[in-house]
Write an enzyme that holds these catalytic residues in place. Structure first.
Site, PDB file in Angstrom:
ATOM      1  CD  GLU A  47      -2.551   1.205   2.710  1.00  0.00           C
ATOM      2  OE1 GLU A  47      -3.543   1.943   2.806  1.00  0.00           O
ATOM      3  OE2 GLU A  47      -2.138   0.501   3.659  1.00  0.00           O
ATOM      4  CE  LYS A 120      -7.580   1.527   4.165  1.00  0.00           C
ATOM      5  NZ  LYS A 120      -6.230   1.901   4.668  1.00  0.00           N
ATOM      6  CB  CYS A 157      -4.513  -1.282   4.689  1.00  0.00           C
ATOM      7  SG  CYS A 157      -3.478  -1.296   6.182  1.00  0.00           S
TER       8      CYS A 157
END
Length: 300
Positions: A47, A120, A157
């Protein structure tokens, strides 16, 4: 490695970032080439690999690190690399979209084409991981991408802590899950080590959905100047590849650069997934509680 019609070789990369974009891009390219040399078809980079994990601090100047998705120089470079090597590369970047900002991934297919974007969905906010200051909640929803080698799901994540995200992607046909990551020590608690918890949660996603899973994390100590003095995180690496029962197939340590490789027979895994019955026996009619925040009231 032996390759058949539905044999896919995946790779997770791991390295310590500097705060210099050209240096990090050179490292990423070198490791992508190394993974390709080992037979990899789909290669995951960690990331926000262009620089330090800047979310340790709330600083206005760090918004200058964001760039628009269209004509993004790092994406374009990885498109050229993917086309040259014939590999799939998900590319993590800090996206500027007019007045919005996202933590995003562009999925580059093996011919260099851009298959689209995932933003995200779950945005953390805590000591050292102050992402809500920088990122809007993603608006793409959970998506899957048909690449040359497999139909893949990508989340980022903090998304990896939510089983709903993994299930949503596999319900849409994802055959492999990928999670680019930046996680390490907790600045507020030196005794807190989430590494084993982090890994076990994702192994559970693999086993519960009967799909392989690839997680790429950074290593190294990063110090960011904040309004309260310096903040420091030591990223714990431990990138890994899990098989369809959640078993660890390949794993890195907490310090060293790594190029992890694993090969999977997607047809064999598809048969196992079908015969195991976890998708046959689902009861979506009973899961409406998942659409609430408190277990009783529908979320607005």
């Amino acid at each position: 490695m032996e390759k058949g019609k539905r044999q896919v070789v995946v790779s997770a990369l791991q390295f310590a970032c500097t705060d210099d974009v050209p240096t990090n891009l050179a490292t990423a390219e070198r490791l992508v080439r190394a993974a390709h040399g080992k037979g990899a078809n789909i290669i995951l980079i960690q990331e926000l690999f262009e620089g330090y994990y800047f979310c340790q601090a709330q600083r206005e100047d760090f918004f200058q690190r964001a760039k628009p998705y269209q004509d993004h120089p790092t994406i374009q470079r990885m498109q050229e690399l993917a086309k040259e090597l014939g590999v799939v590369i998900p590319v993590s970047f800090f996206e500027e979209a007019n007045n919005a900002h996202f933590n995003s991934v562009a999925i580059i297919d093996a011919d260099g084409s851009d298959l689209g974007l995932y933003r995200k969905s779950h945005i953390p906010d805590g000591p050292g991981y102050q992402e809500k200051f920088y990122f809007n909640p993603g608006d793409t929803g959970f998506k899957v991408f048909q690449t040359k080698f497999a139909k893949i799901g990508i989340a980022i994540c903090w998304d990896q802590w939510f089983p709903e995200a993994a299930r949503a992607m596999v319900l849409q046909g994802a055959e492999i899950l990928f999670y680019p990551t930046a996680i390490g020590s907790e600045p507020q608690d030196e005794g807190l080590d989430s590494c084993d918890h982090w890994r076990r949660v994702m192994q559970g996603h693999a086993g519960a959905n009967v799909v392989p899973l690839v997680a790429s994390n950074r290593t190294g100590k990063e110090i960011i100047e904040t309004e309260h003095g310096n903040s420091e995180i030591t990223f714990y690496g431990n990138s890994f590849i899990a098989g369809p029962t959640g078993e660890l197939v390949a794993a890195a340590n907490d310090k060293e650069e790594a190029v992890l490789i694993a090969q999977f027979d997607l047809d064999k895994i598809k048969s196992k997934r079908s015969s195991w019955g976890v998708f046959r026996d689902r009861r979506p009619d009973l899961y409406k509680v998942l659409l609430t925040l408190d277990g009783s009231k529908p979320s607005s």
